[in-house]
Design a protein around this motif. Structure first.
Motif, PDB file in Angstrom:
ATOM      1  N   ASN A 180      66.324 -38.937 -15.677  1.00 29.77           N
ATOM      2  CA  ASN A 180      65.273 -38.966 -14.567  1.00 29.77           C
ATOM      3  C   ASN A 180      66.261 -39.108 -13.006  1.00 29.77           C
ATOM      4  O   ASN A 180      66.042 -38.826 -12.194  1.00 29.77           O
ATOM      5  N   GLU A 181      67.402 -39.954 -13.545  1.00 26.11           N
ATOM      6  CA  GLU A 181      68.214 -40.276 -12.452  1.00 26.11           C
ATOM      7  C   GLU A 181      68.839 -38.872 -11.580  1.00 26.11           C
ATOM      8  O   GLU A 181      69.179 -38.685 -10.562  1.00 26.11           O
ATOM      9  N   LYS A 182      69.202 -38.134 -12.765  1.00 25.31           N
ATOM     10  CA  LYS A 182      69.838 -36.947 -12.422  1.00 25.31           C
ATOM     11  C   LYS A 182      68.987 -35.972 -11.457  1.00 25.31           C
ATOM     12  O   LYS A 182      69.330 -35.448 -10.367  1.00 25.31           O
ATOM     13  N   PHE A 183      67.792 -35.949 -12.176  1.00 26.80           N
ATOM     14  CA  PHE A 183      66.766 -35.045 -11.384  1.00 26.80           C
ATOM     15  C   PHE A 183      66.218 -35.658 -10.218  1.00 26.80           C
ATOM     16  O   PHE A 183      65.690 -34.793  -9.239  1.00 26.80           O
ATOM     17  N   LYS A 184      66.143 -36.841  -9.951  1.00 26.29           N
ATOM     18  CA  LYS A 184      66.224 -37.584  -8.478  1.00 26.29           C
ATOM     19  C   LYS A 184      66.966 -37.098  -7.486  1.00 26.29           C
ATOM     20  O   LYS A 184      66.650 -36.768  -6.380  1.00 26.29           O
ATOM     21  N   GLN A 185      68.305 -36.852  -7.669  1.00 24.81           N
ATOM     22  CA  GLN A 185      69.110 -36.600  -6.972  1.00 24.81           C
ATOM     23  C   GLN A 185      68.967 -35.142  -6.679  1.00 24.81           C
ATOM     24  O   GLN A 185      68.844 -34.569  -5.237  1.00 24.81           O
ATOM     25  N   VAL A 186      68.761 -34.161  -7.716  1.00 27.08           N
ATOM     26  CA  VAL A 186      68.415 -32.668  -7.530  1.00 27.08           C
ATOM     27  C   VAL A 186      67.166 -32.559  -6.539  1.00 27.08           C
ATOM     28  O   VAL A 186      67.271 -31.766  -5.816  1.00 27.08           O
ATOM     29  N   LEU A 187      66.309 -33.360  -6.793  1.00 27.03           N
ATOM     30  CA  LEU A 187      64.821 -32.941  -6.082  1.00 27.03           C
ATOM     31  C   LEU A 187      65.282 -33.442  -4.432  1.00 27.03           C
ATOM     32  O   LEU A 187      64.742 -32.824  -3.737  1.00 27.03           O
ATOM     33  N   LYS A 188      65.932 -34.539  -4.429  1.00 32.16           N
ATOM     34  CA  LYS A 188      66.372 -35.008  -3.294  1.00 32.16           C
ATOM     35  C   LYS A 188      67.246 -34.029  -2.282  1.00 32.16           C
ATOM     36  O   LYS A 188      66.794 -33.698  -1.300  1.00 32.16           O
ATOM     37  N   TYR A 189      67.979 -33.276  -3.169  1.00 37.48           N
ATOM     38  CA  TYR A 189      69.037 -32.291  -2.426  1.00 37.48           C
ATOM     39  C   TYR A 189      67.959 -31.140  -2.174  1.00 37.48           C
ATOM     40  O   TYR A 189      68.179 -30.652  -0.904  1.00 37.48           O
ATOM     41  N   ILE A 190      67.299 -30.786  -2.898  1.00 39.17           N
ATOM     42  CA  ILE A 190      66.235 -29.680  -2.671  1.00 39.17           C
ATOM     43  C   ILE A 190      65.411 -30.021  -1.435  1.00 39.17           C
ATOM     44  O   ILE A 190      65.173 -29.068  -0.252  1.00 39.17           O
ATOM     45  N   GLN A 192      66.140 -31.918   1.055  1.00 43.25           N
ATOM     46  CA  GLN A 192      66.986 -32.236   2.278  1.00 43.25           C
ATOM     47  C   GLN A 192      67.555 -30.684   2.564  1.00 43.25           C
ATOM     48  O   GLN A 192      67.849 -30.631   3.742  1.00 43.25           O
ATOM     49  N   ASN A 193      67.386 -29.562   1.911  1.00 46.01           N
ATOM     50  CA  ASN A 193      68.479 -28.293   2.148  1.00 46.01           C
ATOM     51  C   ASN A 193      67.175 -27.142   1.758  1.00 46.01           C
ATOM     52  O   ASN A 193      67.801 -26.019   1.532  1.00 46.01           O
ATOM     53  N   TYR A 194      66.036 -27.364   1.540  1.00 47.24           N
ATOM     54  CA  TYR A 194      65.233 -26.055   1.270  1.00 47.24           C
ATOM     55  C   TYR A 194      65.327 -24.892   2.223  1.00 47.24           C
ATOM     56  O   TYR A 194      65.184 -23.818   1.885  1.00 47.24           O
ATOM     57  N   SER A 199      71.618 -22.574  -4.495  1.00 48.79           N
ATOM     58  CA  SER A 199      72.016 -21.569  -5.876  1.00 48.79           C
ATOM     59  C   SER A 199      71.684 -22.395  -7.198  1.00 48.79           C
ATOM     60  O   SER A 199      71.874 -23.709  -7.160  1.00 48.79           O
ATOM     61  N   LEU A 200      71.676 -21.883  -8.249  1.00 51.06           N
ATOM     62  CA  LEU A 200      71.495 -22.388  -9.620  1.00 51.06           C
ATOM     63  C   LEU A 200      72.706 -23.326  -9.655  1.00 51.06           C
ATOM     64  O   LEU A 200      72.744 -24.305 -10.400  1.00 51.06           O
ATOM     65  N   ASP A 201      74.137 -22.521  -9.279  1.00 51.54           N
ATOM     66  CA  ASP A 201      75.158 -23.392  -9.700  1.00 51.54           C
ATOM     67  C   ASP A 201      75.471 -24.600  -9.102  1.00 51.54           C
ATOM     68  O   ASP A 201      75.736 -25.590  -9.405  1.00 51.54           O
ATOM     69  N   THR A 202      74.826 -24.645  -7.721  1.00 51.38           N
ATOM     70  CA  THR A 202      74.854 -25.862  -6.976  1.00 51.38           C
ATOM     71  C   THR A 202      74.157 -26.999  -7.554  1.00 51.38           C
ATOM     72  O   THR A 202      74.519 -28.163  -7.694  1.00 51.38           O
ATOM     73  N   LEU A 203      72.907 -26.564  -7.942  1.00 48.27           N
ATOM     74  CA  LEU A 203      71.853 -27.599  -8.551  1.00 48.27           C
ATOM     75  C   LEU A 203      72.384 -28.278 -10.096  1.00 48.27           C
ATOM     76  O   LEU A 203      72.333 -29.281 -10.148  1.00 48.27           O
ATOM     77  N   ALA A 204      72.882 -27.343 -10.745  1.00 49.35           N
ATOM     78  CA  ALA A 204      73.525 -27.650 -12.154  1.00 49.35           C
ATOM     79  C   ALA A 204      74.605 -28.521 -11.923  1.00 49.35           C
ATOM     80  O   ALA A 204      74.806 -29.401 -12.518  1.00 49.35           O
ATOM     81  N   GLU A 205      75.587 -28.193 -10.661  1.00 48.27           N
ATOM     82  CA  GLU A 205      76.768 -29.173 -10.574  1.00 48.27           C
ATOM     83  C   GLU A 205      76.256 -30.617 -10.037  1.00 48.27           C
ATOM     84  O   GLU A 205      76.711 -31.663 -10.596  1.00 48.27           O
ATOM     85  N   ILE A 206      75.315 -30.634  -9.350  1.00 47.83           N
ATOM     86  CA  ILE A 206      74.805 -31.877  -8.857  1.00 47.83           C
ATOM     87  C   ILE A 206      74.035 -32.838 -10.001  1.00 47.83           C
ATOM     88  O   ILE A 206      74.522 -34.030 -10.171  1.00 47.83           O
ATOM     89  N   PHE A 212      72.527 -23.268 -18.058  1.00 51.95           N
ATOM     90  CA  PHE A 212      71.527 -23.172 -18.991  1.00 51.95           C
ATOM     91  C   PHE A 212      70.765 -24.356 -19.347  1.00 51.95           C
ATOM     92  O   PHE A 212      69.596 -24.386 -19.355  1.00 51.95           O
ATOM     93  N   HIS A 213      71.584 -25.532 -19.513  1.00 48.36           N
ATOM     94  CA  HIS A 213      70.796 -26.674 -20.010  1.00 48.36           C
ATOM     95  C   HIS A 213      69.969 -27.437 -18.689  1.00 48.36           C
ATOM     96  O   HIS A 213      68.960 -27.894 -18.898  1.00 48.36           O
ATOM     97  N   PHE A 214      70.704 -27.196 -17.621  1.00 48.21           N
ATOM     98  CA  PHE A 214      69.766 -27.659 -16.438  1.00 48.21           C
ATOM     99  C   PHE A 214      68.622 -26.831 -16.208  1.00 48.21           C
ATOM    100  O   PHE A 214      67.475 -27.679 -15.796  1.00 48.21           O
ATOM    101  N   SER A 215      68.485 -25.659 -16.222  1.00 47.48           N
ATOM    102  CA  SER A 215      67.408 -24.914 -15.940  1.00 47.48           C
ATOM    103  C   SER A 215      66.339 -25.288 -17.088  1.00 47.48           C
ATOM    104  O   SER A 215      65.332 -25.425 -16.838  1.00 47.48           O
ATOM    105  N   ARG A 216      66.621 -25.571 -18.456  1.00 50.67           N
ATOM    106  CA  ARG A 216      65.669 -25.912 -19.487  1.00 50.67           C
ATOM    107  C   ARG A 216      65.406 -27.187 -19.214  1.00 50.67           C
ATOM    108  O   ARG A 216      63.940 -27.620 -19.466  1.00 50.67           O
ATOM    109  N   ILE A 217      66.219 -28.075 -18.977  1.00 51.49           N
ATOM    110  CA  ILE A 217      65.726 -29.526 -18.787  1.00 51.49           C
ATOM    111  C   ILE A 217      64.785 -29.792 -17.511  1.00 51.49           C
ATOM    112  O   ILE A 217      63.646 -30.442 -17.587  1.00 51.49           O
ATOM    113  N   PHE A 218      65.016 -28.864 -16.562  1.00 51.53           N
ATOM    114  CA  PHE A 218      64.290 -29.071 -15.052  1.00 51.53           C
ATOM    115  C   PHE A 218      62.788 -28.614 -15.417  1.00 51.53           C
ATOM    116  O   PHE A 218      61.951 -29.321 -14.893  1.00 51.53           O
ATOM    117  N   LYS A 219      62.798 -27.631 -16.325  1.00 53.38           N
ATOM    118  CA  LYS A 219      61.240 -27.226 -16.444  1.00 53.38           C
ATOM    119  C   LYS A 219      60.521 -28.082 -17.192  1.00 53.38           C
ATOM    120  O   LYS A 219      59.213 -28.546 -17.136  1.00 53.38           O
TER     121      LYS A 219
END
Length: 298
Positions: A180-190, A192-194, A199-206, A212-219
């Motif tokens: 939950n905490e990780k994806f809050k950061q990801v959604l906040k980044y999106i 603010q930067n839409y 890139s997928l690399d950037t979001l996975a790094e955040i 692969f793991h990021f894409s699966r869990i995000f969905k």
């Protein structure tokens, strides 16, 4: 019948400057394929009800509930019976940052039945019946009570979805809190930067996960892929920009973060079911913005 239908877009009119509308609907009438800016919730009271939306056919038994997200095409075939049809302006919810964690409920149509989860079903049914009772109450806080019931239902649904995701991912509760905490950061980044390339690399790094793991869990968490979420966020930004007819469509596309006009037109039409120019024309002809539009009387 639907009063204001332009192509398949319905302009919703709230009575007395309200942002909610409720129909105690007993009409055996065909409502053609349409969409609007209102979130729509349907609950049959007498006889079942059949709804086509999200590319699926939903058959609702009495007291089952169907939530149709704003902007989703839906068709209501002519059927005898009685049903509650509730509509509310999505902007009232969307513009409240505190409600951001529950907005994923509106990513796809949702059919709530006792078989899915009895506790969730009972809570959602109670919320709808309370909304029905509150709607006809003559009080200055009526709409506040309605939104509180709606929010309680959304919280119950989102809790259920997160529990389902936890079971699917076979992880402990503390791991879900971490997600939950990780994806809050990801959604906040999106958010603010839409307008920039993301890139997928950037979001996975955040998030601190592999791509692969990021894409699966995000969905699992958001009922849509990260690309779908980015496109939805950009489309929402474009909606606001399109309300200013002095901004060229090409500039709207660039400012909203789309890489080209053709991409903008394609994605906007996929999500809003009309072209950007048609969307702008709807509002210019009505002289209204999104906070003033939502659903007409049947």
């Amino acid at each position: 019948m639907i009063k204001h239908l332009n192509d398949n877009y319905e302009t919703v009119e709230y009575a007395d400057k309200r942002f909610v509308m409720l129909y105690d609907n007993v009409e055996t009438e065909f409502y053609p394929t349409h969409w609007h800016h209102a979130i729509e919730i349907i609950m049959p009271i007498e006889n079942g009800f059949f709804v086509e939306t999200g590319g699926k056919e939903f058959r609702l038994s009495e007291r089952e509930i169907l939530i149709i997200p704003a902007g989703e095409l839906h068709t209501l075939p002519a059927q005898p019976g009685r049903r509650i049809i509730f509509q509310c302006n999505q902007d009232v919810l969307q513009n409240n940052l505190a409600l951001a964690p529950v907005m994923a409920v509106f990513n796809v149509p949702l059919h709530i039945t006792p078989d899915i989860d009895r506790d969730l079903y009972l809570r959602a049914k109670k919320a709808m019946l309370d909304i029905y009772a509150d709607y006809y109450e003559d009080s200055e806080i009526t709409d506040v009570k309605i939104y509180l019931n709606l929010i309680n239902m959304l919280v119950a649904i989102r809790e259920f979805q997160l529990n389902q995701a936890r079971e699917t991912l076979a992880c402990a509760k503390d791991k879900m809190v971490q997600y939950n905490e990780k994806f809050k950061q990801v959604l906040k980044y999106i958010d603010q930067n839409y307008m920039y390339d993301i890139s997928l690399d950037t979001l996975a790094e955040i998030a601190g996960y592999s791509k692969f793991h990021f894409s699966r869990i995000f969905k699992q968490f958001n009922s849509m892929s990260y690309l779908q979420y980015i496109n939805l966020r950009r489309t929402r930004a474009a909606e606001t920009l399109l309300l200013d007819p002095t901004i060229p469509i090409t500039e709207v596309a660039m400012r909203a973060g789309f890489s080209s006009l053709s991409t903008f037109n394609r994605i906007f039409k996929e999500i809003k079911h009309c072209t950007p120019s048609s969307y702008q024309r709807f509002y210019c002809s009505a002289g209204k913005g999104p906070m003033q539009t939502v659903s007409s009387d049947f």
